[in-house]
Structure formats: C-alpha cells, structure tokens
Design a protein around this motif. Structure first.
Motif, PDB file in Angstrom:
ATOM      1  N   ILE A  30       4.281  10.011  -0.392  1.00  0.00           N
ATOM      2  CA  ILE A  30       5.216  11.121  -0.153  1.00  0.00           C
ATOM      3  C   ILE A  30       6.096  11.321  -1.378  1.00  0.00           C
ATOM      4  O   ILE A  30       6.794  10.401  -1.816  1.00  0.00           O
ATOM      5  N   LEU A  31       6.043  12.525  -1.941  1.00  0.00           N
ATOM      6  CA  LEU A  31       6.835  12.890  -3.117  1.00  0.00           C
ATOM      7  C   LEU A  31       7.958  13.843  -2.730  1.00  0.00           C
ATOM      8  O   LEU A  31       7.796  14.680  -1.842  1.00  0.00           O
ATOM      9  N   ASN A  32       9.069  13.723  -3.442  1.00  0.00           N
ATOM     10  CA  ASN A  32      10.149  14.717  -3.324  1.00  0.00           C
ATOM     11  C   ASN A  32      10.867  14.782  -4.666  1.00  0.00           C
ATOM     12  O   ASN A  32      11.266  13.749  -5.210  1.00  0.00           O
ATOM     13  N   HIS A  33      10.992  15.983  -5.203  1.00  0.00           N
ATOM     14  CA  HIS A  33      11.611  16.178  -6.517  1.00  0.00           C
ATOM     15  C   HIS A  33      11.001  15.245  -7.561  1.00  0.00           C
ATOM     16  O   HIS A  33      11.707  14.683  -8.408  1.00  0.00           O
ATOM     17  N   GLY A  34       9.682  15.072  -7.494  1.00  0.00           N
ATOM     18  CA  GLY A  34       8.980  14.269  -8.492  1.00  0.00           C
ATOM     19  C   GLY A  34       9.028  12.773  -8.279  1.00  0.00           C
ATOM     20  O   GLY A  34       8.367  12.016  -8.989  1.00  0.00           O
ATOM     21  N   LYS A  35       9.808  12.296  -7.297  1.00  0.00           N
ATOM     22  CA  LYS A  35       9.952  10.868  -7.027  1.00  0.00           C
ATOM     23  C   LYS A  35       9.074  10.454  -5.849  1.00  0.00           C
ATOM     24  O   LYS A  35       8.970  11.184  -4.854  1.00  0.00           O
ATOM     25  N   LEU A  36       8.461   9.283  -5.943  1.00  0.00           N
ATOM     26  CA  LEU A  36       7.660   8.757  -4.846  1.00  0.00           C
ATOM     27  C   LEU A  36       8.588   8.074  -3.844  1.00  0.00           C
ATOM     28  O   LEU A  36       9.201   7.043  -4.145  1.00  0.00           O
ATOM     29  N   LEU A  37       8.689   8.645  -2.640  1.00  0.00           N
ATOM     30  CA  LEU A  37       9.563   8.084  -1.613  1.00  0.00           C
ATOM     31  C   LEU A  37       8.869   7.007  -0.794  1.00  0.00           C
ATOM     32  O   LEU A  37       9.518   6.091  -0.291  1.00  0.00           O
ATOM     33  N   TYR A  38       7.561   7.152  -0.661  1.00  0.00           N
ATOM     34  CA  TYR A  38       6.823   6.187   0.168  1.00  0.00           C
ATOM     35  C   TYR A  38       5.372   6.139  -0.281  1.00  0.00           C
ATOM     36  O   TYR A  38       4.780   7.152  -0.627  1.00  0.00           O
ATOM     37  N   GLU A  39       4.794   4.934  -0.236  1.00  0.00           N
ATOM     38  CA  GLU A  39       3.354   4.770  -0.398  1.00  0.00           C
ATOM     39  C   GLU A  39       2.908   3.626   0.503  1.00  0.00           C
ATOM     40  O   GLU A  39       3.505   2.551   0.502  1.00  0.00           O
ATOM     41  N   GLY A  40       1.867   3.864   1.273  1.00  0.00           N
ATOM     42  CA  GLY A  40       1.339   2.826   2.155  1.00  0.00           C
ATOM     43  C   GLY A  40       0.553   3.438   3.292  1.00  0.00           C
ATOM     44  O   GLY A  40       0.262   4.637   3.301  1.00  0.00           O
ATOM     45  N   SER A  41       0.219   2.620   4.258  1.00  0.00           N
ATOM     46  CA  SER A  41      -0.568   3.102   5.388  1.00  0.00           C
ATOM     47  C   SER A  41       0.302   3.919   6.332  1.00  0.00           C
ATOM     48  O   SER A  41       1.541   3.786   6.354  1.00  0.00           O
ATOM     49  N   LEU A  42      -0.336   4.744   7.139  1.00  0.00           N
ATOM     50  CA  LEU A  42       0.379   5.555   8.114  1.00  0.00           C
ATOM     51  C   LEU A  42       1.055   4.659   9.145  1.00  0.00           C
ATOM     52  O   LEU A  42       2.183   4.929   9.579  1.00  0.00           O
ATOM     53  N   GLU A  43       0.398   3.568   9.512  1.00  0.00           N
ATOM     54  CA  GLU A  43       0.978   2.656  10.484  1.00  0.00           C
ATOM     55  C   GLU A  43       2.232   1.978   9.938  1.00  0.00           C
ATOM     56  O   GLU A  43       3.235   1.817  10.647  1.00  0.00           O
ATOM     57  N   ASP A  44       2.191   1.579   8.665  1.00  0.00           N
ATOM     58  CA  ASP A  44       3.380   0.979   8.047  1.00  0.00           C
ATOM     59  C   ASP A  44       4.520   1.990   7.978  1.00  0.00           C
ATOM     60  O   ASP A  44       5.696   1.628   8.124  1.00  0.00           O
ATOM     61  N   LEU A  45       4.175   3.255   7.744  1.00  0.00           N
ATOM     62  CA  LEU A  45       5.191   4.304   7.719  1.00  0.00           C
ATOM     63  C   LEU A  45       5.847   4.437   9.090  1.00  0.00           C
ATOM     64  O   LEU A  45       7.070   4.565   9.194  1.00  0.00           O
ATOM     65  N   ARG A  46       5.028   4.393  10.136  1.00  0.00           N
ATOM     66  CA  ARG A  46       5.576   4.466  11.501  1.00  0.00           C
ATOM     67  C   ARG A  46       6.519   3.288  11.772  1.00  0.00           C
ATOM     68  O   ARG A  46       7.606   3.467  12.336  1.00  0.00           O
ATOM     69  N   ASN A  47       6.104   2.101  11.365  1.00  0.00           N
ATOM     70  CA  ASN A  47       6.935   0.917  11.593  1.00  0.00           C
ATOM     71  C   ASN A  47       8.254   1.015  10.840  1.00  0.00           C
ATOM     72  O   ASN A  47       9.320   0.665  11.371  1.00  0.00           O
ATOM     73  N   SER A  48       8.179   1.501   9.593  1.00  0.00           N
ATOM     74  CA  SER A  48       9.401   1.651   8.794  1.00  0.00           C
ATOM     75  C   SER A  48      10.334   2.688   9.413  1.00  0.00           C
ATOM     76  O   SER A  48      11.562   2.504   9.439  1.00  0.00           O
ATOM     77  N   ALA A  49       9.741   3.781   9.924  1.00  0.00           N
ATOM     78  CA  ALA A  49      10.554   4.829  10.556  1.00  0.00           C
ATOM     79  C   ALA A  49      11.254   4.303  11.802  1.00  0.00           C
ATOM     80  O   ALA A  49      12.435   4.583  12.034  1.00  0.00           O
ATOM     81  N   ARG A  50      10.539   3.523  12.606  1.00  0.00           N
ATOM     82  CA  ARG A  50      11.147   2.964  13.820  1.00  0.00           C
ATOM     83  C   ARG A  50      12.310   2.039  13.479  1.00  0.00           C
ATOM     84  O   ARG A  50      13.365   2.087  14.114  1.00  0.00           O
ATOM     85  N   LYS A  51      12.109   1.183  12.471  1.00  0.00           N
ATOM     86  CA  LYS A  51      13.153   0.239  12.078  1.00  0.00           C
ATOM     87  C   LYS A  51      14.394   0.961  11.563  1.00  0.00           C
ATOM     88  O   LYS A  51      15.523   0.485  11.731  1.00  0.00           O
ATOM     89  N   ALA A  52      14.171   2.112  10.918  1.00  0.00           N
ATOM     90  CA  ALA A  52      15.292   2.888  10.388  1.00  0.00           C
ATOM     91  C   ALA A  52      15.902   3.817  11.432  1.00  0.00           C
ATOM     92  O   ALA A  52      16.879   4.516  11.161  1.00  0.00           O
TER      93      ALA A  52
END
Length: 254
Positions: free
Chosen positions: A204-226
C-alpha cells in the motif's frame, strides 16, 4: 518462497516532488502482489522504473537475481507488461498488432492465437484496432503482456473499461496464471474488492511512501490490533490512508 523482485530504497524525484519515496519491496516468486494506493501515490511510476521506462533518482532493484541497469535487456525479456492505457497501431488488426510484438520477441506464430484466446478476443482478432471498444483495447493490451507466457507480469489497472462480466473473466484469468504458467504478477488496481479476491500479498502506497507490505491476513491482524476495520480490504485501505494523511497534516503544521 524466494523473492523474484526486490527494490531497495527506490526513489523517483521530479525537482522538489518525490513521486516514489524510498520504497523497499519484496515480491515472492509465483505470487500475485496487489499494489494499491490512491491516484498519484506512485504505483505507475514504480512500475515504469521496474520496466526501465524511467530511471530511479536513488536506490536500485533486482529482478530474478539480475540487477538494473546492468542486466536491463535480459530483465525485459522476462517481463510482460500492461502500463496505463495501451496504445496500438489503429489501422492494423488486433492480430497484426500482436504479431509485431511476436516478431520482436522471436516467438512462434501460434503464440498470437494463444494470446487472443486467453483474453477472449479470438473472434475479433481480424478487426481493426481503431474499431475496438475500450474494453476490447484493454483485453488486447493484456494479450500483448501475456504473449509468450513470460515468467513475470506487471499489470497496471488491467480491468479498466471492462463491464462486470469482463472484469470477472479477466480476474479469474489472472488468478489462474501463476499455476498455469509458473509466473509472478505485480498488479495495481483501484478495484480493491478484485485485488482482495486474487492477491497473495499487498503493498500500500500513499504519497510515494510504502505504508504496508505483507499478506492480506497479516494486514487484517494488524488492523484488528490497531482497532481498525478489518472486515474487508477497502475499509482497511481507506483507514490506513486517512490516518497517514492526518499525520502528514499534523507534521506540516509543526
């Protein structure tokens, strides 16, 4: 699974504007990597750098253990690409346009029919490209990327202009390619629901910066924790982008 595409601190600047800002990517061999970001986030610029269409201001990358620019020609032989709206010779047929690519790549004549069949254009191969609809031009662009079954595909918004049936058909085709041809796919799209159905990994990029890289499942886990929405990719994406934009505004005020 080994990484077939690796970027290190890849940066592209235009005077005082950084289109791509120090990104490091790891794209696994045989995977489908969904490259996401708002308009102007730097997705297309990153893809153009990987194809040698624009030079990095800083950083470097390797593709299949080959470095750019030293191995540029050999790298490009391994990549099929679809960047933005593909352009063709309007007064040539779809088949003739593909045959030009076939000759450049020194592929057998049968590869043209195989590519047309893959994208559902067999019956329109002898129609002039200028008479193709937008959706048909997108399919022809995808056929030009697939011709010769390259081991790496870089696809920038390949379903633009397709109707829902066409989107479904092309999505299923893309999803099947890694197993059918042992290929790796880097794909960008604004249709997050489609990426969610096919991608193994997400960047996931925003303004040229990489905000996230990894599996979709890891993204879900990170979102839940946050404490973020984790039910679907679109909600997670929008939450992440909004948070980053808010932080940028705060830093700008300091």
């Amino acid at each position: 699974m080994t990484d077939i595409i690796i970027t290190q601190h890849l940066t592209k600047s235009y005077k005082n504007f950084k289109a791509v800002d120090d990104i490091t990517l790891h794209i696994r061999k045989g995977s489908i990597y969904g490259f996401l970001g708002p308009n102007g986030a730097g997705k297309s610029t990153t893809m153009k750098m990987l194809l040698g269409l624009t030079a990095p201001t800083k950083g470097n990358f390797m593709i299949d253990n080959m470095t750019f620019p030293a191995d540029r020609v050999n790298i490009l032989k391994k990549i099929g690409s679809f960047i933005e709206s593909p352009s063709f010779y309007p007064n040539l047929t779809g088949r003739e346009n593909l045959d030009i690519i076939r000759r450049i790549l020194e592929l057998p004549a049968s590869s043209v029919d195989e590519a047309l069949d893959l994208v559902g254009l067999s019956e329109f191969g002898n129609r002039l490209a200028k008479k193709y609809s937008l959706g048909m031009k997108q399919r022809l662009g995808l056929a030009s990327a697939l011709i010769g079954e390259p081991p790496i595909l870089i696809l920038d918004e390949p379903t633009n202009g397709l109707d829902p049936s066409g989107i479904h058909e092309i999505r299923n085709l893309i999803k099947s390619l890694p197993k059918r041809y042992d290929c790796t796919i880097l794909i960008s799209s604004h249709m997050l629901s489609e990426i969610e159905l096919i991608a193994d990994d997400i960047g996931i990029l925003n303004h040229g910066k990489l905000l996230y890289e990894g599996s979709l499942e890891d993204l879900r886990n990170s979102a839940r924790k946050a404490g973020f929405e984790a039910d679907n990719l679109e909600e997670m994406f929008l939450t992440m982008i909004d948070k980053d934009n808010a932080l940028r505004k705060q830093r700008a005020k300091l």
